[in-house]
Design a protein around this motif. Structure first.
Motif, PDB file in Angstrom:
ATOM      1  N   GLU A  25       0.817  -1.211   0.000  1.00  0.00           N
ATOM      2  CA  GLU A  25       0.000   0.000   0.000  1.00  0.00           C
ATOM      3  C   GLU A  25       0.853   1.263   0.000  1.00  0.00           C
ATOM      4  O   GLU A  25       0.331   2.359  -0.173  1.00  0.00           O
ATOM      5  N   ALA A  26       2.151   1.109   0.202  1.00  0.00           N
ATOM      6  CA  ALA A  26       3.016   2.291   0.257  1.00  0.00           C
ATOM      7  C   ALA A  26       3.233   2.845  -1.144  1.00  0.00           C
ATOM      8  O   ALA A  26       3.226   2.102  -2.126  1.00  0.00           O
ATOM      9  N   ARG A  27       3.389   4.139  -1.227  1.00  0.00           N
ATOM     10  CA  ARG A  27       3.617   4.813  -2.505  1.00  0.00           C
ATOM     11  C   ARG A  27       5.077   5.238  -2.611  1.00  0.00           C
ATOM     12  O   ARG A  27       5.749   5.419  -1.587  1.00  0.00           O
ATOM     13  N   ALA A  28       5.543   5.421  -3.818  1.00  0.00           N
ATOM     14  CA  ALA A  28       6.888   5.946  -4.012  1.00  0.00           C
ATOM     15  C   ALA A  28       6.980   7.289  -3.302  1.00  0.00           C
ATOM     16  O   ALA A  28       6.053   8.091  -3.381  1.00  0.00           O
ATOM     17  N   GLY A  29       8.075   7.502  -2.622  1.00  0.00           N
ATOM     18  CA  GLY A  29       8.222   8.711  -1.813  1.00  0.00           C
ATOM     19  C   GLY A  29       8.105   8.416  -0.341  1.00  0.00           C
ATOM     20  O   GLY A  29       8.368   9.273   0.489  1.00  0.00           O
ATOM     21  N   VAL A  30       7.712   7.188  -0.012  1.00  0.00           N
ATOM     22  CA  VAL A  30       7.602   6.793   1.382  1.00  0.00           C
ATOM     23  C   VAL A  30       9.001   6.521   1.933  1.00  0.00           C
ATOM     24  O   VAL A  30       9.939   6.225   1.183  1.00  0.00           O
ATOM     25  N   ARG A  31       9.153   6.673   3.226  1.00  0.00           N
ATOM     26  CA  ARG A  31      10.338   6.167   3.906  1.00  0.00           C
ATOM     27  C   ARG A  31       9.833   5.213   4.979  1.00  0.00           C
ATOM     28  O   ARG A  31       8.915   5.555   5.724  1.00  0.00           O
ATOM     29  N   ILE A  32      10.411   4.046   4.993  1.00  0.00           N
ATOM     30  CA  ILE A  32       9.924   2.981   5.867  1.00  0.00           C
ATOM     31  C   ILE A  32      10.855   2.862   7.073  1.00  0.00           C
ATOM     32  O   ILE A  32      12.061   2.634   6.913  1.00  0.00           O
ATOM     33  N   ILE A  33      10.303   3.047   8.234  1.00  0.00           N
ATOM     34  CA  ILE A  33      11.084   2.918   9.471  1.00  0.00           C
ATOM     35  C   ILE A  33      10.846   1.514  10.025  1.00  0.00           C
ATOM     36  O   ILE A  33       9.695   1.107  10.214  1.00  0.00           O
ATOM     37  N   LEU A  34      11.909   0.788  10.266  1.00  0.00           N
ATOM     38  CA  LEU A  34      11.800  -0.539  10.860  1.00  0.00           C
ATOM     39  C   LEU A  34      12.608  -0.510  12.149  1.00  0.00           C
ATOM     40  O   LEU A  34      13.801  -0.216  12.131  1.00  0.00           O
ATOM     41  N   ALA A  35      11.951  -0.777  13.256  1.00  0.00           N
ATOM     42  CA  ALA A  35      12.623  -0.683  14.555  1.00  0.00           C
ATOM     43  C   ALA A  35      12.350  -1.938  15.354  1.00  0.00           C
ATOM     44  O   ALA A  35      11.239  -2.467  15.348  1.00  0.00           O
ATOM     45  N   GLY A  36      13.376  -2.412  16.034  1.00  0.00           N
ATOM     46  CA  GLY A  36      13.220  -3.599  16.858  1.00  0.00           C
ATOM     47  C   GLY A  36      14.529  -4.335  16.971  1.00  0.00           C
ATOM     48  O   GLY A  36      15.586  -3.793  16.645  1.00  0.00           O
ATOM     49  N   PRO A  37      14.492  -5.566  17.455  1.00  0.00           N
ATOM     50  CA  PRO A  37      15.721  -6.352  17.527  1.00  0.00           C
ATOM     51  C   PRO A  37      16.327  -6.532  16.142  1.00  0.00           C
ATOM     52  O   PRO A  37      15.605  -6.613  15.144  1.00  0.00           O
ATOM     53  N   GLU A  38      17.647  -6.602  16.110  1.00  0.00           N
ATOM     54  CA  GLU A  38      18.354  -6.644  14.830  1.00  0.00           C
ATOM     55  C   GLU A  38      17.838  -7.727  13.905  1.00  0.00           C
ATOM     56  O   GLU A  38      17.615  -7.493  12.711  1.00  0.00           O
ATOM     57  N   SER A  39      17.612  -8.919  14.432  1.00  0.00           N
ATOM     58  CA  SER A  39      17.251 -10.026  13.548  1.00  0.00           C
ATOM     59  C   SER A  39      15.915  -9.765  12.871  1.00  0.00           C
ATOM     60  O   SER A  39      15.736 -10.052  11.682  1.00  0.00           O
ATOM     61  N   LEU A  40      14.967  -9.179  13.604  1.00  0.00           N
ATOM     62  CA  LEU A  40      13.657  -8.920  13.016  1.00  0.00           C
ATOM     63  C   LEU A  40      13.701  -7.736  12.060  1.00  0.00           C
ATOM     64  O   LEU A  40      13.068  -7.757  11.006  1.00  0.00           O
ATOM     65  N   VAL A  41      14.460  -6.725  12.423  1.00  0.00           N
ATOM     66  CA  VAL A  41      14.562  -5.552  11.555  1.00  0.00           C
ATOM     67  C   VAL A  41      15.188  -5.942  10.219  1.00  0.00           C
ATOM     68  O   VAL A  41      14.714  -5.548   9.156  1.00  0.00           O
ATOM     69  N   MET A  42      16.244  -6.726  10.283  1.00  0.00           N
ATOM     70  CA  MET A  42      16.906  -7.109   9.035  1.00  0.00           C
ATOM     71  C   MET A  42      16.020  -8.023   8.201  1.00  0.00           C
ATOM     72  O   MET A  42      16.025  -7.986   6.982  1.00  0.00           O
ATOM     73  N   ARG A  43      15.239  -8.836   8.879  1.00  0.00           N
ATOM     74  CA  ARG A  43      14.320  -9.710   8.143  1.00  0.00           C
ATOM     75  C   ARG A  43      13.226  -8.901   7.462  1.00  0.00           C
ATOM     76  O   ARG A  43      12.873  -9.144   6.318  1.00  0.00           O
ATOM     77  N   ALA A  44      12.713  -7.926   8.197  1.00  0.00           N
ATOM     78  CA  ALA A  44      11.690  -7.060   7.612  1.00  0.00           C
ATOM     79  C   ALA A  44      12.276  -6.243   6.460  1.00  0.00           C
ATOM     80  O   ALA A  44      11.604  -6.014   5.446  1.00  0.00           O
ATOM     81  N   ALA A  45      13.540  -5.835   6.619  1.00  0.00           N
ATOM     82  CA  ALA A  45      14.174  -5.068   5.545  1.00  0.00           C
ATOM     83  C   ALA A  45      14.307  -5.918   4.286  1.00  0.00           C
ATOM     84  O   ALA A  45      14.145  -5.431   3.168  1.00  0.00           O
TER      85      ALA A  45
END
Lengths: 261, 284
Positions: free
Chosen positions: B116-136
């Motif tokens: 649902e995100a549009r170009a121009g969005v910035r996605i913040i992912l915060a949490g433990p490293e393993s989950l953040v990197m997985r989400a990334a």
């Protein structure tokens, strides 16, 4: 180091007023090198001069190269030379180089072309059609002077949005820039003011810089906006030397300077 | 080879190990993450510890920029698992706040948000490293570029000297269970006692301000090298699995029962550390 190719003109097709398509085949019956979409071919029109023209065909084991040349009266003579070619004439060329490639990992492709700037994006369109990619092509051209329009209609169907004026293009394109899905790649090729306007709009919408690819001329010097050059779309021009090296800026400058829109 | 990976098995890093760490692919967490300007923001956090990090970043956002927030549990739910109903989902201005969470996994929920995100969005992912990197990694597969991602790892509580901090294996890592190494920053400068680093600017005369800034950022970065939840990619059976381990430790692959050294090589697409056989040739 690009190899020199010995080609000959097989066919000359008028596409629109002042635009001719040259079909070039190898003189010696050799195979032609394949090329990725967005590549350009350097045509040696004088011993020390090479003009670059975008290849418009499919690049997968091509039987012939096709380029579309707009006659530019004020230019140094390369386009006039190309318009004087007849079937059978020999042409020396520099093998294709890719400087305006498709972003293979993008989920969607937004192509914006103005006038003769359609040529590199035509080969992009072929690629997207072949691989079933999601794309939309915005194409602005002068009334009655739209090279490749018929072919594009067949290739794109509803994914082509052709406009006969700058304002009509802008009215259609501007809202679209701000509502593209994440992962969309933007490509712009055309006259410098159009490139400036589209890239500025993308910047206003905070597009990632790596998601914008465009061709622009450094020669014209009329740029008012600055965008950090994308990694592969644009390099700095080299000092003039002979024979002039073909940087991607040169092919883009041809797109830009020859563009009549 | 073994020296290169045995950097924090026993808590401390010597100068050379820290220097080496900077040249590995181990995720580097900037000390002061910046929030780039955007047309909209999508903030996803994992666990309660991630929320304040994401919120403090969002506080720097320009007024009027749409923000969507998504809260996730501090674990990676498999595709069929129910998202716990009790998970706090404080919807943002456009957040999907009140409705019951659908029974989908973390991957699918993230994909739905990214789609649902549009170009121009910035996605913040915060949490433990393993989950953040997985989400990334999921975000990249959904078309995001590095430029569009703002990754923030839960900063563990200050490393308390050479002794391994607690955090029993098998549990979801609470904030502070993992070691973080404040690479190369004099402890006084960060106010963190008991951390050692190489002498400042050792043999690194920077050429120019940009290089200076980059070097300084690298020196102040944080690496999670101690015991933490990590994803490990088994070189033998080519599957990833979760383990509570430190870099350089030996873990057992649940797929092939092979013993693997958790290497300093981190794959972004796999969001996993490379695990190579501890005794090559003795498999099976």
């Amino acid at each position: 180091m690009s190899a020199e190719l010995r080609l000959a003109v097989a066919e000359v097709t008028p596409l629109a007023r002042d635009v001719r398509q040259l079909t070039l085949v190898p003189r010696d019956g050799d195979c032609l090198p394949s090329y990725p979409p967005g590549s350009h071919l350097g045509l040696r029109w004088r011993a020390d001069r090479v003009n670059s023209y975008s290849l418009t065909g499919g690049g997968d084991v091509p039987a012939a190269y096709t380029v579309s040349v707009l006659r530019a009266p004020g230019s140094r003579g390369g386009s006039a030379w190309a318009h004087g070619l007849r079937p059978g004439d020999p042409v020396d060329a520099v093998a294709p180089r890719s400087t305006f490639p498709v972003a293979a990992k993008a989920r969607r492709h937004l192509l914006v072309a103005g006038g003769i700037g359609i040529t590199p994006l035509l080969s992009h369109v072929r690629w997207h059609v072949q691989w079933g990619a999601d794309f939309t092509l915005y194409y602005a051209h002068r009334p009655g002077r739209a090279p490749h329009l018929t072919e594009l209609r067949e290739l794109c169907g509803g994914r082509l949005r052709a406009h006969e004026s700058r304002d009509a293009l802008w009215a259609d394109l501007r809202p679209a820039v701000s509502c593209q899905p994440l992962g969309t790649q933007l490509y712009v090729c055309g006259p410098l003011p159009m490139i400036d306007a589209v890239t500025a709009e993308a910047r206003r919408s905070h597009w990632a810089e790596s998601r914008v690819r465009y061709g622009r001329s450094s020669r014209s010097g009329s740029s008012t906006t600055r965008w950090t050059p994308p990694p592969r779309g644009c390099r700095k021009p080299r000092r003039s030397s002979r024979p002039r090296p073909m940087t991607n800026l040169r092919i883009m400058s041809i797109c830009v300077s020859n563009c009549s829109t | 080879m073994a020296d290169a990976v045995r950097v924090n098995t026993h808590g401390g890093l010597d100068d050379a190990a820290l220097d080496r760490l900077r040249w590995t692919s181990v995720p580097r967490w900037p000390a002061d993450p910046a929030l780039p300007p955007a047309a909209s923001y999508l903030a996803c956090w994992f666990g309660a510890a991630g929320e304040p990090l994401a919120r403090s970043l969002l506080a720097k956002a320009a007024p009027g920029v749409p923000v969507r927030t998504e809260a996730f549990a501090a674990r990676w739910d498999p595709p069929s698992a129910d998202v716990p109903r009790g998970t706090p989902r404080p919807g943002g201005r456009t957040g999907s706040g009140e409705e019951a969470a659908p029974p989908i996994g973390t991957d699918a929920r993230l994909r739905a948000a990214f789609d649902e995100a549009r170009a121009g969005v910035r996605i913040i992912l915060a949490g433990p490293e393993s989950l953040v990197m997985r989400a990334a990694a999921v975000a990249k597969r959904c078309g995001a570029t590095s430029e569009e991602l703002v990754l923030v790892a839960v900063e563990p509580a200050g490393p308390a000297g050479p002794a391994e901090s607690t955090g029993s294996a098998g549990q979801v890592r609470p904030a502070g269970a993992a070691e973080a190494i404040k690479a190369a920053t004099p402890p006084e400068a960060r106010g963190v006692p008991g951390v050692t680093g190489p002498p400042p600017a050792a043999g690194a005369p920077a050429q120019g301000a940009a290089l200076d800034a980059a070097t300084e950022a690298a020196r102040r970065a944080v690496y999670v090298t101690g015991s933490a939840e990590r994803r490990v990619f088994c070189a033998a059976c080519r599957e990833s699995f979760d383990a509570f381990t430190a870099l350089g430790d030996v873990v057992t692959c649940p797929g092939c029962d092979g013993r693997l050294i958790v290497d300093q090589r981190f794959s972004r697409p796999h969001a996993a550390y490379f695990g190579w056989p501890a005794s090559p040739g003795a498999r099976g």
